[in-house]
Scaffold this motif. Structure first.
Motif, short mmCIF file in Angstrom:
data_model
loop_
_atom_site.label_atom_id
_atom_site.label_comp_id
_atom_site.label_asym_id
_atom_site.label_seq_id
_atom_site.Cartn_x
_atom_site.Cartn_y
_atom_site.Cartn_z
N ASP A 1 16.14 -0.98 7.27
CA ASP A 1 15.72 0.41 7.04
C ASP A 1 15.29 0.53 5.58
N SER A 2 14.06 0.83 5.34
CA SER A 2 13.54 0.78 3.97
C SER A 2 14.05 1.92 3.09
N THR A 3 14.72 2.88 3.66
CA THR A 3 15.25 3.97 2.82
C THR A 3 16.67 3.68 2.31
N HIS A 4 17.23 2.58 2.76
CA HIS A 4 18.56 2.19 2.29
C HIS A 4 18.47 0.81 1.68
N PHE A 5 18.91 0.66 0.44
CA PHE A 5 18.91 -0.67 -0.18
C PHE A 5 19.98 -1.53 0.49
N LYS B 1 25.57 5.99 -2.35
CA LYS B 1 24.29 6.64 -2.71
C LYS B 1 24.65 8.09 -3.04
N THR B 2 24.36 8.45 -4.28
CA THR B 2 24.72 9.82 -4.69
C THR B 2 23.69 10.81 -4.16
N LEU C 1 26.77 4.31 -12.71
CA LEU C 1 25.67 4.91 -11.94
C LEU C 1 24.36 4.28 -12.39
N ASP C 2 23.51 3.98 -11.42
CA ASP C 2 22.14 3.58 -11.75
C ASP C 2 21.27 4.83 -11.59
N PRO C 3 20.93 5.48 -12.69
CA PRO C 3 20.24 6.77 -12.57
C PRO C 3 18.87 6.63 -11.90
N LYS C 4 18.24 5.46 -12.03
CA LYS C 4 16.92 5.28 -11.42
C LYS C 4 16.96 5.35 -9.90
N THR C 5 17.99 4.72 -9.33
CA THR C 5 18.03 4.66 -7.86
C THR C 5 19.05 5.61 -7.26
N GLY C 6 19.95 6.13 -8.08
CA GLY C 6 20.98 7.03 -7.56
C GLY C 6 22.16 6.30 -6.92
#
Lengths: 338, 338, 338, 338
Positions: free
Chosen positions: A175-179, C248-249, C296-301
């Motif tokens: 799923d490309s929306t979840h890393f 995922k925030t 936190l990785d602010p770029k990816t949340g």
């Protein structure tokens, strides 16, 4: 016989390489080198790594920039188990001569120079070589490796991670929306053979490090083709990596599709073993294998894949041998599995 | 409250001392010091030893020769968990003032200056202090300790060995023509908190060292009153010492005589535990105990005694507390056993 | 003094409980019990756990269903460190008498009887008690615990996970379309004190187990209020849990909001320590703490939170003491932190 | 090719034997057997020992007394990695047929039936076979082994001890009034592959056992020709034995005499390595070597010799291969060292 030397033989990966080349039927272990600055220069391999005492007891010859070029003319195959900085600095002298170069450092893995500088802390000055270097993920880039003169052998975490994730990514099962979330634990040998408080016996205890900033994160992302969250940990064991990877699968992906993807990728490959139970570190320690097992939760679409390798072998030395085998026209697993 | 400081609090024994003084009802943990040269100066204890984060989180104040004398006037009790050289060099400034000194280094244990120089590698220049220092084997030298102003707290191996052997020697149960044979294995914390290839996680594996030449051999022999063969080993665990001691008993010694000797020495002592099975390291790790168990072969007259301690506690910090308790008129085990 | 007994004292959690009750100023360790079927019945605690030899050396009295009721009338406080089945079967006899019950088993944690049967393998027959039991997450359910007569003390993995996730969930900082991913590694003591090939020294090596089906997954989800992916692992160490949690925030969540959430939840709580570096197992082994650190990785949340506890203490015995403290009107950390 | 099977292949020594026979150029690994009672009967080797998954993945065929005789007619070479009782009971059926038998159990090592019963707990009923069996100390009994049809392969402790002591004893360098003192530590695999509380991960911690009564003591004494004090210990590692041996040398023995004795015994032998530093367990783990190093104290005449082996290889499987090599006319180290 393919005349072979190892530069940086005093470290743990160098020692493993020495043993693998020594027992390989087509490679001749002709010489071992260390930097002239090394305290180990002049000693024998068996003094530093006593498991080789009396058996692979070659001297560790000193080497510096002045004799690199001649060296590269006199060997067919050179393994570099050297620090990133040394590989980067020496490669111009080594490349373009007779020898094929297998570089186990990180100097030629990341193609983007800006990203390289950010993660390695120094500027890359070998543009042409960086562009030409082939990434030595041996079970995926066979063809490119078989034509390469400079192979950047992957890091240990990327090998464990990419072997698990590439079949899924290639088949668009993620799923490309979840890393993908990669949690990995490495044995202490991954930190190299050196005096350091952090890797002293009394201080080592399971702990995350390099969170959201480890240099293997871009390496994995680049060669996977999608971003990942990668959290490495130091574990209280000597060798091995266990990577536990959680993936949100694309809509309606079935167990069968996942099994098919793995089987298509690795059926008949003696190095990647599709297991029928969860692998543990000791199943692969001292071996060239990458063991994989997985489970899908069909209700939620989350998939857990576990990947286990020996960080010094499949994550370094034995993968370098796979690359050398491919480059010289042998089967990838020659001298590794019998 | 007895105003107390610890010099050398950044090391493993210093950290244990901090915890023991902190929880002691009569000692006040007033300050922690490290050498001005230490990379840890200015940090807090909890930064270096995170088990104390937010709890015993005093700063590690820098100290050098100039402020030693003032320091010794302002504290009642000073623990030195410092290198041998530092204790030796600083003791003249520290002693003879207000503070009682508990020295955990080896600087004041061996009375013979020639032997000291041979085993410690430097000349001893504090003759008077060396002569006056009391050896802090807490379960044996109570009276001397209770009057001492400088206590040389024993090393970890000697504590394990002497606690096992002194009851036998005092009762003339040892055949004087056979040296007691001490084989001991220590956890890696015995090597101190420092970067070193030998104590790196990847290198540690059960191994003898210092064979027939370790500096604890003369310490044991001096305070036992007879020669011994002492072979130390490094083991792959963090803390603890297991000493296995083989003794040829004198003619016609019975099991009962041996049992009597141990009971007479330690009956009612809550620190030395006469066990009914073979002790293991984990039975004493994190405790102030010395556990003993033994077996005699009546046919041959050989006796095996096993002694187990925590090298950082009974072999260092908790024995130092025992000594401080005795010196200030408390029960030896106050703050250690409840 | 609150008259206290422990049922199931021969196991690892029972042994820890014995030590904690023994040193508690308000609880009196009046008796230890084991099942009449146990091979340990009649032995002393110090025989089975030699660290307590000569110190907390109470006999392990046999107990069976016939004397439960009388037992519950004669004690103020009973800790059950028993198998799920035993707690389930015995609770009717124990509850509703004089004693407050702290149950360390899983028998009363999951409120949904269908889910319970699915994950525990037997039907629940104590509806009323199941409904009334209070979940003993001590740092969150203080008020309920202080009025409970039956407390279901949480499992070790849920304690580590919930302590990390609840502040985020309560403040709506989690992206509800992505499940939190919990990867946790437990020491072998989590498997209990028993003979088993899987937990034999030679077989233990880092390995995932119970993937996508472990009984702690519903426990975490129920008390967190959202679903999670939970992957437990067995690690090659004796005690401790390290949980690495990737979240995922929600959109636009800032570092400050996360810090605020944790500080608001735990400021002033001496048990949950908000660290300034990544905790390792050894920082909390042998302690009642839960250590947290995050990035936190602010770029990816994406947010990574690491939570470390001692599985036998904060994950069992010391949390049970916290609950007992709350129930009897003491400070939660009494007898645990000084 | 010499047609070979292994009985008892599910244990740790059996697994190592499988790997060694598999890679041997002259032995054909034709079948693996386990007792019909074994829970592993019918499984594949790779299921039980996943390091062999997909590689040496033969089925574990069930065997019982009825098919032993036929078995012995159809193989050239049979390795027995079975319990003492099974080897003892089955040997009459196995011997005297076509196959040469290598027995790794203790059933045929001690020649004196009374002593056997005392140490093994059952009576020996195979007098003729016991008398004829050759003790397989491969570096010492080459000639006898090369003619034997039943070889009793030595135990792990005796191999480490005898390899160190025989050169001294043969050259009369040991003071006969002092017993050699053998302190040895074994990895947990020495206890076999089985569920047991004593060998569970949580319980293992360095500890002496079998003191002054272990069954390897008479085995060492018998084949050394003099009595010894032997104290075995369980260590917290998986494989390997380190034996530290203290010997009082005979009057006026010089360092040179000791060196000569070891060199005369082992010069040119690739299996026994005369080291130049103290061996550690990891130097020999996974190898067929026995590493020796020693130091004499000329003042007192005491000598310390350290001997290190892998308990499953030189202490079991690889020594059995050495014996088989000798019996079939190959070099002792064939298939072990290259």
């Amino acid at each position: 016989m393919i005349k072979t030397c190892i530069i940086g033989a005093s470290g743990y990966a160098g020692a493993e390489l020495s043993a693998l080349v020594h027992r390989h039927s087509q490679f001749e272990l002709a010489a071992l080198y260390v930097s002239t600055n090394s305290a180990d220069a002049g000693k024998s391999l068996g003094t530093i790594h006593p498991q080789f005492f009396n058996t692979i007891d070659l001297p560790l010859l000193p080497i510096d920039e002045d004799n690199l070029s001649a060296l590269s003319e006199s060997f067919d195959l050179i393994f570099l188990a050297t620090p990133h900085e040394a590989s980067h600095k020496w490669m111009n002298e080594l490349c373009g001569k007779k020898a094929v170069i297998m570089d186990l450092s990180g100097a030629f893995r990341i193609k983007d120079k800006h990203k390289f500088a950010e993660y390695y802390g120094f500027e890359h000055h070998a543009d042409k070589l960086l562009a030409d270097a082939v990434y030595g993920l041996a079970d995926w880039h066979q063809e490119q490796i078989s034509n390469a003169n400079l192979v950047a052998v992957p890091g240990c975490y990327p090998t464990a991670s990419l072997t698990a994730l590439k079949p899924l990514q290639q088949n668009a099962l993620i799923d490309s929306t979840h890393f993908p979330i990669i949690n990995a634990v490495s044995g202490v040998s991954g930190a190299g053979r050196k005096a350091s408080l952090n890797s002293s016996f009394t201080e080592v205890s399971l702990q995350a490090y390099g969170v959201l900033g480890h240099r293997h994160q871009p390496e994995i992302a680049d060669y996977l083709g999608t971003d990942v969250i990668f959290t490495p940990h130091l574990g209280n064991f000597k060798r091995g990596i266990l990577a536990t990877i959680t993936v949100k699968t694309a809509a309606n992906v079935s167990e069968q599709q996942i099994t098919d993807a793995f089987q298509q990728a690795y059926q008949g490959n003696p190095i990647v073993r599709l297991r029928n139970s969860w692998p543990k570190i000791d199943d692969v320690a001292g071996t060239p294998y990458c063991d994989l097992f997985w489970k899908l939760d069909p209700k939620t679409g989350y998939l857990v894949v576990v990947s286990a390798i020996d960080n010094l072998l499949k994550g370094a030395a034995s993968q370098a041998i796979q690359c050398a085998n491919l480059r010289f026209g042998f089967e990838s697993h020659m001298g590794l599995v019998n």
